[in-house]
Every structure is written in structure tokens, then in C-alpha cells.
Design a protein around this motif. Structure first.
Motif, PDB file in Angstrom:
ATOM      1  N   THR A  84       0.856  -1.184   0.000  1.00 37.24           N
ATOM      2  CA  THR A  84       0.000   0.000   0.000  1.00 37.24           C
ATOM      3  C   THR A  84       0.890   1.230   0.000  1.00 37.24           C
ATOM      4  N   VAL A  85       0.549   2.189  -0.837  1.00 37.78           N
ATOM      5  CA  VAL A  85       1.307   3.433  -0.949  1.00 37.78           C
ATOM      6  C   VAL A  85       0.372   4.600  -0.702  1.00 37.78           C
ATOM      7  N   GLY A  86       0.795   5.535   0.127  1.00 36.28           N
ATOM      8  CA  GLY A  86       0.039   6.764   0.335  1.00 36.28           C
ATOM      9  C   GLY A  86       0.926   7.973   0.127  1.00 36.28           C
ATOM     10  N   SER A 296       0.952  -0.516  13.224  1.00 38.93           N
ATOM     11  CA  SER A 296       0.202   0.674  12.844  1.00 38.93           C
ATOM     12  C   SER A 296      -0.499   0.448  11.514  1.00 38.93           C
ATOM     13  N   ASP A 297      -1.086   1.522  10.971  1.00 35.62           N
ATOM     14  CA  ASP A 297      -1.712   1.425   9.653  1.00 35.62           C
ATOM     15  C   ASP A 297      -1.438   2.702   8.864  1.00 35.62           C
ATOM     16  N   LEU A 298      -1.927   2.738   7.643  1.00 33.15           N
ATOM     17  CA  LEU A 298      -1.599   3.817   6.709  1.00 33.15           C
ATOM     18  C   LEU A 298      -2.015   5.184   7.244  1.00 33.15           C
ATOM     19  N   GLU A 299      -3.245   5.316   7.702  1.00 31.45           N
ATOM     20  CA  GLU A 299      -3.742   6.623   8.121  1.00 31.45           C
ATOM     21  C   GLU A 299      -3.007   7.143   9.345  1.00 31.45           C
ATOM     22  N   ASP A 300      -2.761   6.269  10.327  1.00 30.49           N
ATOM     23  CA  ASP A 300      -2.016   6.714  11.504  1.00 30.49           C
ATOM     24  C   ASP A 300      -0.601   7.150  11.136  1.00 30.49           C
ATOM     25  N   LEU A 301       0.034   6.428  10.238  1.00 27.27           N
ATOM     26  CA  LEU A 301       1.401   6.790   9.858  1.00 27.27           C
ATOM     27  C   LEU A 301       1.423   8.080   9.050  1.00 27.27           C
ATOM     28  N   GLU A 362       7.750  -4.688   5.936  1.00 26.35           N
ATOM     29  CA  GLU A 362       8.596  -3.506   5.831  1.00 26.35           C
ATOM     30  C   GLU A 362       7.712  -2.275   5.694  1.00 26.35           C
ATOM     31  N   SER A 363       8.280  -1.137   6.070  1.00 23.01           N
ATOM     32  CA  SER A 363       7.531   0.111   5.999  1.00 23.01           C
ATOM     33  C   SER A 363       8.491   1.267   5.766  1.00 23.01           C
ATOM     34  N   LEU A 364       7.924   2.370   5.319  1.00 25.60           N
ATOM     35  CA  LEU A 364       8.673   3.604   5.139  1.00 25.60           C
ATOM     36  C   LEU A 364       7.713   4.753   5.398  1.00 25.60           C
ATOM     37  N   LEU A 375       4.991  10.628   2.513  1.00 25.14           N
ATOM     38  CA  LEU A 375       4.990   9.347   1.809  1.00 25.14           C
ATOM     39  C   LEU A 375       4.985   8.227   2.835  1.00 25.14           C
ATOM     40  N   VAL A 376       4.051   7.294   2.687  1.00 25.86           N
ATOM     41  CA  VAL A 376       4.010   6.093   3.514  1.00 25.86           C
ATOM     42  C   VAL A 376       3.931   4.889   2.591  1.00 25.86           C
ATOM     43  N   VAL A 377       4.794   3.909   2.832  1.00 26.16           N
ATOM     44  CA  VAL A 377       4.794   2.655   2.070  1.00 26.16           C
ATOM     45  C   VAL A 377       4.734   1.500   3.064  1.00 26.16           C
TER      46      VAL A 377
END
Length: 417
Positions: A84-86, A296-301, A362-364, A375-377
Motif C-alpha cells: 500500500t502506498v500513500g 500501525s496502519d496507513l492513516e495513523d502513519l 517492511e515500511s517507510l 509518503l508512507v509505504v
């Protein structure tokens, strides 16, 4: 296939960075994209560069298509099951996409609402807690660690600042052969912080405190114990009460064991006793503790990216004082070209934040202050490709398109993975 504890060095990711991107609004909550079959096609021509003075490119339909193509290409090359990319940037739009599968057994598609293990992004929360306590006068960043934890080699010389900046000289426990065997022989076993430190302290110090940068999870385990002592409560409770709740991160947690709230993605790793790829979703992340155990998840990050990079709360007020935040962001050069490391945070070509890597995930999460872009990956594998972290490959491919003047081109560090 042979295995080395160096694969686990990042405990929750070896390197980190910050980023910001822009894109037009996506219809609905988020678009879900699926990688095409194995056919490989050439990428479309690069879009025109940003207008003069801009750090990020508006996400026109053409740029959005190129981002889709770039993510799919990296997924094919690196064998990534799902991602997932935001991307968010004021005035430039947003881009939220999920690609591939969250569960290879059932075929469940990846989606933006799934929780993920975030590995070394945990370090940003632990160090934030430390800095809050410094603001309150309950500790000093130039205190030596022996004031809080006994038995640390060079403990009367290593400061809390050096621990947070990865300049202590202490051996990284996740590179110890005995630790690696213990973890891979029983991935669901719990580890205590003192057990983790025991693996580190059986090794001599690598260099005098402050002499150079060396990424070590041992540093963060020690800082977790400092937060508990100065903060007067368990680390997980301190982080929830003083960081997660004030910032409004309702889907982020510091697990006590291997609990993993639904909905979450399954995670795939080859860091196993047999060398075969396994699903690591139910592995116990206690071995990462203050260095890498969080979820965590996309929105929180998305919210956390700007909070940790600025020290400011989303709806007004500060989480960290401006003076302390300035110290946090002072990022001396590292051995990694183009990257500086401050207090629990990276600066890679202007992107501020951290990445994370834990078996299966993995996350970024990065922020570009000049454009107020994020940017969140998030991806469900930690299996590298040609010596590179898959999250880094995605960050590089995405930023080359959207912020060509600020490319997240973090090179692999040979000793790190």
C-alpha cells in the motif's frame, strides 16, 4: 541456504528516511490496484519536472499512471506479494493505492485499512518519549546511561544522546549468533529487554562513544528502559498515554506479545531456521521491543509522519518543544552516502523519518518539510532483492517520479543486512 544474524540487524528495518509526495485525489477511500501478469512493459516517458520552486510534482492522471507502473515494476522485480502506498501534499493532491495480496493462501487483496508491523519505525516513538521526558526535566540528554541502567559497557561514558543518535559503540544484539538461533528456532518465544542486552554485552564495544555512526538495536532497548525509569510506567503505557492518545493514533499499538489486531496482512519472510519462506504474522515481536515491536496502519502513519518531523501536534500545540526538536533534527552525516541520522530519525535527501523491517513486513514513513508532503509505504515481505530493502526500492522509484530533486536513494549498507 545459509543465514546470518546480520539479516536481522535492522530489527525493524535497517535504514530510514523521510518523504513527501503529491497526487490528485483518488476516487473513493482508496483505489485498489492489482499487478498485471508476468509481462514486463516499458515505463512511460518521465513527466515534465516540477515548476520552478516546487519540490513535488502535481499528481496529474499521467503522473498517477506512471506511479502505478513503477510500483508494479518493483513488485515484479522484488517478488513483493502486496503493498500500500500513500502520498499526500497540500495543493498537489493525494495518491492512495493498494496492490497485490495481503494473504497468499486465501488471495485476500491488500487494502489501505490493514494493520502492519512497522519494525524500526518504533524507534521514532521511543525517542519521542525520551525527548518529552527531557523537556520535562526528568532526564538530560547528556546524562550517561549508567544513571539509569547498570552493567552497560562504557556506561559511565555513553550518553542518552549518543544512544539515540546511534553513536554508542555498543554491539547490536540482533547480530549475535546465539540470539539468531534462539529466535529462528522458536519465533513465538518472548524475550525480555535484559535478555536482549545480555546478547549484546557478551561482545566487546566496537569503538569509543561518539566516534562514529553505527546502527544498533541495543541502543533503543536501553532507551526503552530509561523511559520506563524516568517516566514511571511500562514503555507501552508511557507511549500510549503520552504519544498515541494525544496525537490521535487510534490504530497504533505497542503489543505485549504476538497479538495482531484485525484486519491485518499476513507477512512473508525467509529469515527462518529452514531457509524456506514462511508466514511470520504470528511471530512474537518482543525481540524488537523499544527498537521494533509496534503495529500501525496507513492513516495513523500519515499523521505521525508530519508530527515526528515537526514536533507539532496535528490540531495545534507541540509534542516536543521547538528547541528539543531542533536537536532531534540535527543529523550528522553517517557512513551512508546522502543520509544523516539525528536522534532516532533519518534525513535522506531532505526526506525526514524512518523505515522499518521485521520478519514478514517492511515500511517507510517520511516527510518533506519544504513541501509539507508525506509518503508512507507498507508491504508484507522483508525479503530483499539484489541486496536492497524492498521498501527502499519502492521509495526510490516513487520519489524519482514525484520529487526528482529529492530522491529517496538510500543505498544498501553492506554490513547491515
Amino acid at each position: 541456504m545459509s543465514y546470518s544474524p546480520a539479516r536481522l540487524r535492522g530489527c525493524a528495518v535497517v535504514l530510514t528516511a523521510v518523504g513527501t509526495l503529491v497526487a490528485p485525489p483518488v476516487t473513493g477511500a482508496a483505489a485498489v490496484a492489482h499487478p498485471p501478469a508476468a509481462t514486463v512493459t516499458a515505463d512511460p516517458p518521465a513527466p515534465s519536472p516540477p515548476a520552478s520552486g516546487d519540490d513535488v510534482r502535481a499528481l496529474t492522471p499521467a503522473v498517477t499512471r506512471q506511479l502505478d507502473s513503477a510500483v508494479r515494476r518493483v513488485m515484479r522485480q522484488a517478488g513483493i506479494p502486496g503493498v500500500t502506498v500513500g502520498l499526500w501534499a497540500p495543493g498537489k493532491g493525494q495518491y492512495v493505492r493498494s496492490f497485490g495480496v495481503a494473504d497468499k493462501a486465501t488471495g485476500q487483496r491488500m487494502s489501505p485499512d490493514l494493520r502492519m508491523r512497522i519494525g524500526s519505525e518504533t524507534k521514532t516513538f521511543t525517542v519521542t518519549a525520551l525527548l518529552q521526558l527531557a523537556d520535562q526535566g526528568r532526564l538530560g540528554l547528556d546524562d550517561t546511561i549508567d544513571r539509569y541502567v547498570g552493567g552497560v559497557p562504557n556506561g559511565d561514558r555513553i550518553t542518552l544522546r549518543q544512544l539515540a543518535g546511534m553513536r554508542s559503540g555498543l554491539f547490536n544484539y540482533s547480530e549475535d549468533d546465539g540470539f539468531f538461533k534462539a529466535l529462528t528456532s522458536d519465533p513465538q518465544r518472548p524475550f525480555t529487554p535484559r535478555q536482549l542486552l545480555g546478547y549484546a554485552f557478551r561482545h566487546p564495544v566496537l569503538f569509543p562513544p561518539g566516534q562514529r555512526f553505527d546502527y544498533s538495536n541495543t541502543n533503543l532497548v536501553l532507551l526503552g528502559l530509561v523511559v520506563e525509569k524516568a517516566g514511571g510506567k511500562p514503555l507501552a503505557d508511557y507511549v500510549k498515554d503520552n504519544i498515541l492518545d494525544p496525537v490521535g493514533l487510534d490504530h497504533t499499538l505497542f503489543p505485549a506479545g504476538n497479538e495482531f489486531p484485525e484486519p491485518h496482512a499476513q507477512g512473508y519472510t525467509d529469515q527462518t531456521a529452514t531457509g524456506k519462506v514462511e508466514d511470520a504474522a504470528d511471530w512474537n515481536p518482543s525481540w524488537g521491543w523499544a527498537a521494533g515491536a509496534m503495529i500501525s496502519d496507513l492513516e495513523d502513519l500519515r499523521v505521525w509522519a508530519s508530527t515526528v518531523a515537526t514536533g507539532r501536534l496535528p490540531y495545534g500545540g507541540v509534542l516536543i518543544s521547538p528547541a528539543t526538536q531542533k536537536q532531534r533534527l540535527t543529523a550528522p552525516p553517517t557512513s551512508i552516502p546522502g543520509a544523516g541520522y539525528g536522534l532516532g530519525i533519518f534525513d535522506v535527501q531532505g526526506w525526514i523519518g524512518h523505515n522499518g523491517s521485521l520478519p514478514g513486513y517492511e515500511s517507510l514513513t517520511v516527510y518533506l518539510p519544504s513541501a509539507k508532503a508525506t509518503l508512507v509505504v507498507l508491504l508484507n515481505t522483508d525479503i530483499g532483492h539484489d541486496g536492497q530493502e524492498p521498501s527502499t526500492l519502492l521509495g526510490d522509484a516513487i520519489t524519482r517520479i514525484v520529487s526528482p530533486g529529492h530522491v529517496f536513494d538510500l543505498p544498501a549498507e553492506p554490513a547491515a543486512r
